[in-house]
Enzyme design. Structure first.
Site, PDB file in Angstrom:
ATOM      1  NE  ARG A   1      -1.380  10.543   5.891  1.00 26.72           N
ATOM      2  CZ  ARG A   1      -1.834   9.660   5.002  1.00 26.72           C
ATOM      3  NH1 ARG A   1      -1.709   9.868   3.728  1.00 26.72           N
ATOM      4  NH2 ARG A   1      -2.415   8.551   5.392  1.00 26.72           N
TER       5      ARG A   1
ATOM      6  CD  GLU B   1      -5.762   0.828  -4.400  1.00 30.24           C
ATOM      7  OE1 GLU B   1      -5.317  -0.294  -4.158  1.00 30.24           O
ATOM      8  OE2 GLU B   1      -5.349   1.842  -3.815  1.00 30.24           O
TER       9      GLU B   1
ATOM     10  CG  ASP C   1      -4.826   8.092   2.268  1.00 33.25           C
ATOM     11  OD1 ASP C   1      -5.635   8.039   1.316  1.00 33.25           O
ATOM     12  OD2 ASP C   1      -3.644   7.708   2.184  1.00 33.25           O
ATOM     13  CB  THR C   2      -8.228  11.137  -0.526  1.00 37.11           C
ATOM     14  OG1 THR C   2      -9.254  10.163  -0.675  1.00 37.11           O
ATOM     15  CG2 THR C   2      -6.958  10.628  -1.202  1.00 37.11           C
TER      16      THR C   2
ATOM     17  CD  GLU D   1      -7.453   4.491  -4.245  1.00 36.80           C
ATOM     18  OE1 GLU D   1      -6.621   4.478  -5.168  1.00 36.80           O
ATOM     19  OE2 GLU D   1      -7.173   4.169  -3.080  1.00 36.80           O
TER      20      GLU D   1
ATOM     21  CB  SER E   1      -0.938  -0.007   1.212  1.00 31.52           C
ATOM     22  OG  SER E   1      -0.206  -0.163   2.386  1.00 31.52           O
TER      23      SER E   1
ATOM     24  N   GLY F   1       1.806   3.087  -2.301  1.00 34.95           N
ATOM     25  CA  GLY F   1       2.740   3.165  -3.431  1.00 34.95           C
ATOM     26  C   GLY F   1       4.036   2.376  -3.255  1.00 34.95           C
TER      27      GLY F   1
HETATM   28  N1  LIG Z   1      -2.485   1.976 -13.840  1.00 38.20           N
HETATM   29  C1  LIG Z   1      -2.147   3.201 -13.435  1.00 38.20           C
HETATM   30  N2  LIG Z   1      -2.037   4.214 -14.319  1.00 38.20           N
HETATM   31  C2  LIG Z   1      -1.679   5.449 -13.919  1.00 38.20           C
HETATM   32  N3  LIG Z   1      -1.422   5.779 -12.644  1.00 38.20           N
HETATM   33  C3  LIG Z   1      -1.515   4.826 -11.697  1.00 38.20           C
HETATM   34  C4  LIG Z   1      -1.878   3.478 -12.052  1.00 38.20           C
HETATM   35  N4  LIG Z   1      -1.913   2.746 -10.921  1.00 38.20           N
HETATM   36  C5  LIG Z   1      -1.570   3.588  -9.929  1.00 38.20           C
HETATM   37  N5  LIG Z   1      -1.339   4.835 -10.370  1.00 38.20           N
HETATM   38  C6  LIG Z   1      -0.988   6.015  -9.544  1.00 38.20           C
HETATM   39  O1  LIG Z   1      -0.404   5.568  -8.329  1.00 38.20           O
HETATM   40  C7  LIG Z   1      -1.270   5.850  -7.218  1.00 38.20           C
HETATM   41  C8  LIG Z   1      -1.226   4.735  -6.196  1.00 38.20           C
HETATM   42  O2  LIG Z   1      -1.670   3.539  -6.798  1.00 38.20           O
HETATM   43  P1  LIG Z   1      -2.586   2.510  -5.980  1.00 38.20           P
HETATM   44  O3  LIG Z   1      -3.731   3.222  -5.408  1.00 38.20           O
HETATM   45  O4  LIG Z   1      -2.864   1.345  -6.848  1.00 38.20           O
HETATM   46  O5  LIG Z   1      -1.498   2.092  -4.894  1.00 38.20           O
HETATM   47  P2  LIG Z   1      -1.568   1.819  -3.369  1.00 38.20           P
HETATM   48  O6  LIG Z   1      -0.187   1.392  -3.020  1.00 38.20           O
HETATM   49  O7  LIG Z   1      -2.673   0.899  -3.088  1.00 38.20           O
HETATM   50  O8  LIG Z   1      -1.839   3.216  -2.771  1.00 38.20           O
HETATM   51  P3  LIG Z   1      -2.787   3.590  -1.520  1.00 38.20           P
HETATM   52  O9  LIG Z   1      -2.612   2.497  -0.522  1.00 38.20           O
HETATM   53  O10 LIG Z   1      -2.195   4.892  -1.088  1.00 38.20           O
HETATM   54  O11 LIG Z   1      -4.148   3.736  -2.080  1.00 38.20           O
HETATM   55  C9  LIG Z   1      -2.630   6.061  -7.842  1.00 38.20           C
HETATM   56  O12 LIG Z   1      -3.459   6.845  -7.005  1.00 38.20           O
HETATM   57  C10 LIG Z   1      -2.251   6.745  -9.145  1.00 38.20           C
HETATM   58  O13 LIG Z   1      -1.949   8.108  -8.937  1.00 38.20           O
HETATM   59 MG   LIG Z   2      -4.779   3.773  -3.912  1.00 37.20          MG
END
Ligand SMILES: Nc1ncnc2c1ncn2[C@@H]1O[C@H](COP(=O)(O)OP(=O)(O)OP(=O)(O)O)[C@@H](O)[C@H]1O
Ligand SMILES: [Mg+2]
Length: 394
Positions: free
Chosen positions: A358, A271, A278-279, A259, A151, A153
């Protein structure tokens, strides 16, 4: 109303606001995290530090307290155990099935895209570099490579060519959570904006939606958000239909952060979190009739939720640590930051820092007779956030 015992698994800043909402309705909350002094522990009735992946430790805490509700606040918990517990009669929020499917990108992609036919980016899974290389033929470039378990990123990278796959593979595997050695390759979406649609599943009632929240991410982590996000009625309706389909299939009660990517002519599901998002901290600016934490609590306890309405526009901007320290930092210049009208700062009181952790969030809202452009509110939230300074003890 019954005084329920709520076991909160994960005690970060989102958990803290949830506990405050629960305290205000007279509930009893036990906050758990891997360390003591976590944000939600400051406001809970009792706190414990355990390894939430450890079956024995998690079973023990559940056996010791017999909670009415188990509310996960993070993904990294032993979900197989939660499934067993649910069978024994404890209520896991939103449901053990939902927690299990959403902790892993594979579960939710398979459900949303393959079973439910929801529009997502093109994707494929790989358990070796060779598999990833062959996946690239169907997904194409540019693409985003992510561990299936991660998570904020973590382990994520954008690749533009075949040659970059091996570096991306290494990064994803090294930064993956748990024992999983699997990655997802997703088509890169050239979105014009991205939103979180806070969606509520109720025990007795229809699925509800909050006004859409727009946000910006940096290195896969949210940096600013605003509500409402300006978008067409048609796109909003499409997003709501997809959100409703996915949360209904996941089953359970509570709030979800769903999202989506918005392009010129499409809404694409990305997802979802089976908990406050958080947003959604922007709702702490009093943007809507109930904030996302109050909504989560009401949905869990089965308390009626009257129509969710936008009260005023709002924006949030995160305050990150710039250094690593084993001590709680001192927040300075708050007085200056709060001279800005209609602003507040929420300090999480995390007991230590690391770079980009954060630490607090700044929120602002529109004044009673003010008409502001949402972009200007976002700028204002960032102005408040940048005025706040952190001093580190060594
Ligand atoms: N397929 C994609 N195309 C373009 N941008 C992407 C893509 N997947 C992810 N991103 C960018 O990366 C961000 C984080 O991706 P994602 O929500 O899948 O990851 P995460 O690790 O689950 O993050 P979080 O836990 O913070 O929600 C997205 O909000 C988007 O800005
Ligand atoms: Mg996300």
């Amino acid at each position: 109303m019954k005084k329920n015992k709520i076991l909160l698994l994960g005690s970060g800043e989102l958990g803290k606001e949830f506990v405050i909402a629960a305290q205000r309705l007279g509930q009893y909350v036990i906050a758990v995290d891997r360390y003591l002094g976590a944000p939600a522990m400051h406001v809970a009735d009792e706190s414990f530090a355990i390894d939430m992946q450890n079956e024995e430790q998690l079973s023990q805490i559940i056996a010791d307290h017999s909670p009415d509700y188990i509310v996960p606040e993070i993904e990294a918990i032993n979900t197989e155990l939660l499934k067993k517990i649910e069978k024994l009669g404890a209520v896991v929020v939103p449901s053990a099935n939902a927690v299990n499917l959403t902790m892993d990108r594979k579960g939710i992609r398979k459900l949303s895209s393959e079973t439910l036919g929801i529009r997502t980016s093109k994707f494929a899974f790989a358990t070796s570099l060779e598999e990833l290389q062959s996946a690239s033929h169907s997904v194409g470039f540019p693409a985003v490579i992510k561990p299936t378990m991660s998570s904020s990123g973590k382990g994520q990278s954008t690749v533009h060519s075949y040659d970059e796959l091996s570096t991306a593979w290494e990064k994803a595997i090294n930064e993956s959570r748990g024992k999983s050695a699997e990655v997802i390759m997703e088509e890169f979406i050239h979105f014009s904006s991205e939103i979180t649609l806070l969606t509520i599943s109720q025990k007795n009632g229809e699925v509800l939606f909050c006004p859409p929240i727009g946000h910006t991410q940096r290195s896969g982590d949210y940096v600013e958000s605003w509500q409402p996000h300006p978008m067409s009625e048609e796109f909003l309706h499409q997003a709501q239909q997809m959100a409703k389909t996915v949360v209904t299939a996941l089953t359970g009660f509570g709030i979800w952060g769903v999202e989506f990517f918005l392009t010129e002519n499409e809404v694409i599901f990305s997802e979802l979190s089976p908990r406050p998002h958080d947003t959604g901290m922007v709702t702490l600016a009093g943007t809507q009739t109930l904030n996302e934490f109050e909504l989560h609590l009401r949905a869990i306890l089965g308390i009626p939720i009257p129509k969710i309405e936008l009260i005023r526009k709002g924006a949030s901007a995160v305050i990150l640590a710039s250094e690593t320290s084993d001590y709680e930092p001192l927040f300075t210049n708050i007085e200056k930051a709060l001279e800005i009208p209609n602003s507040s700062v929420f300090i999480f009181k995390k007991p230590s820092t690391r770079k980009n952790r954060r630490m607090a969030v700044a929120v602002v809202h529109e004044g009673p007779n003010e008409k502001v452009e949402i972009n200007n509110l976002v700028k204002k939230a960032n102005e408040v956030a940048s005025l706040v300074e952190l001093e580190y003890k060594k």
